[in-house]
Design a protein around this motif. Structure first.
Motif, mmCIF file in Angstrom:
data_model
loop_
_atom_site.group_PDB
_atom_site.id
_atom_site.type_symbol
_atom_site.label_atom_id
_atom_site.label_comp_id
_atom_site.label_asym_id
_atom_site.label_seq_id
_atom_site.Cartn_x
_atom_site.Cartn_y
_atom_site.Cartn_z
ATOM 1 N N CYS A 1 -6.675 -2.403 1.907
ATOM 2 C CA CYS A 1 -5.600 -2.330 2.885
ATOM 3 C C CYS A 1 -6.181 -2.466 4.293
ATOM 4 N N THR B 1 -9.526 6.528 -0.014
ATOM 5 C CA THR B 1 -8.334 7.043 0.656
ATOM 6 C C THR B 1 -8.217 6.404 2.043
ATOM 7 N N CYS C 1 -4.797 -1.792 7.083
ATOM 8 C CA CYS C 1 -4.253 -0.874 8.086
ATOM 9 C C CYS C 1 -5.100 0.376 8.291
ATOM 10 N N HIS C 2 -5.433 1.077 7.222
ATOM 11 C CA HIS C 2 -6.170 2.334 7.378
ATOM 12 C C HIS C 2 -7.333 2.447 6.395
ATOM 13 N N HIS D 1 0.247 4.116 1.015
ATOM 14 C CA HIS D 1 0.010 5.040 2.129
ATOM 15 C C HIS D 1 1.092 4.898 3.185
ATOM 16 N N LYS D 2 1.195 3.730 3.805
ATOM 17 C CA LYS D 2 2.197 3.514 4.860
ATOM 18 C C LYS D 2 2.883 2.165 4.765
ATOM 19 N N GLY D 3 2.653 1.418 3.676
ATOM 20 C CA GLY D 3 3.435 0.224 3.438
ATOM 21 C C GLY D 3 2.858 -1.099 3.898
ATOM 22 N N CYS D 4 1.612 -1.139 4.337
ATOM 23 C CA CYS D 4 1.012 -2.436 4.670
ATOM 24 C C CYS D 4 0.735 -3.209 3.374
ATOM 25 N N CYS E 1 0.843 -1.194 0.000
ATOM 26 C CA CYS E 1 0.000 0.000 0.000
ATOM 27 C C CYS E 1 0.884 1.252 0.000
ATOM 28 N N SER F 1 -7.593 2.034 2.920
ATOM 29 C CA SER F 1 -7.531 2.366 1.497
ATOM 30 C C SER F 1 -7.984 1.171 0.675
ATOM 31 N N ALA G 1 -4.872 6.529 1.007
ATOM 32 C CA ALA G 1 -3.861 6.510 -0.053
ATOM 33 C C ALA G 1 -4.288 7.475 -1.155
#
Ligand code: FES
Length: 103
Positions: free
Chosen positions: A70, A86, A72-73, A54-57, A52, A75, A88
């Motif tokens: 994703c 989003t 994690c957050h 955004h932060k790499g998950c 991802c 996306s 991302a």
């Protein structure tokens, strides 16, 4: 942190496209990179980075929505890697499958 990331990436199965029927998708390890691979209803393979932006998950396949989500957050990305939801703001990176993977 490095070992955590290596363990995380190392948990992906190796790509064997023969196991992917039309409509199937999964995250596979190819040359030490996690790839999000989807076979469409016409049998064509689509591959993007599974990381991802955004932060790499790592994204995971959502079979009901046919999207890469994703955990994690939140996306979400379409099968072409474009952003659906989003945070991302950039799509999943383009990647190439190894020669002979399109069977
Ligand atoms: S790391 Fe994927 S949405 Fe944040």
């Amino acid at each position: 942190m490095k070992h955590y990331f290596e363990d995380y990436l190392g948990s992906q199965p190796a790509l064997d496209t023969a196991d992917l029927d039309p409509g199937d998708a999964g995250v596979y390890e190819v040359d030490d990179d996690p790839l999000a691979v989807y076979r469409d209803d016409d049998g064509e393979l689509h591959a993007r980075s599974a990381v991802c932006p955004h932060k790499g998950c790592l994204v995971a396949w959502n079979d009901g929505e046919r999207s890469w989500d994703c955990p994690c957050h939140g996306s979400r990305f379409d099968v072409g890697g474009e952003v659906l939801d989003t945070p991302a703001v950039h799509g999943l990176d383009d990647v190439s499958l190894p020669d002979g993977s399109d069977t």
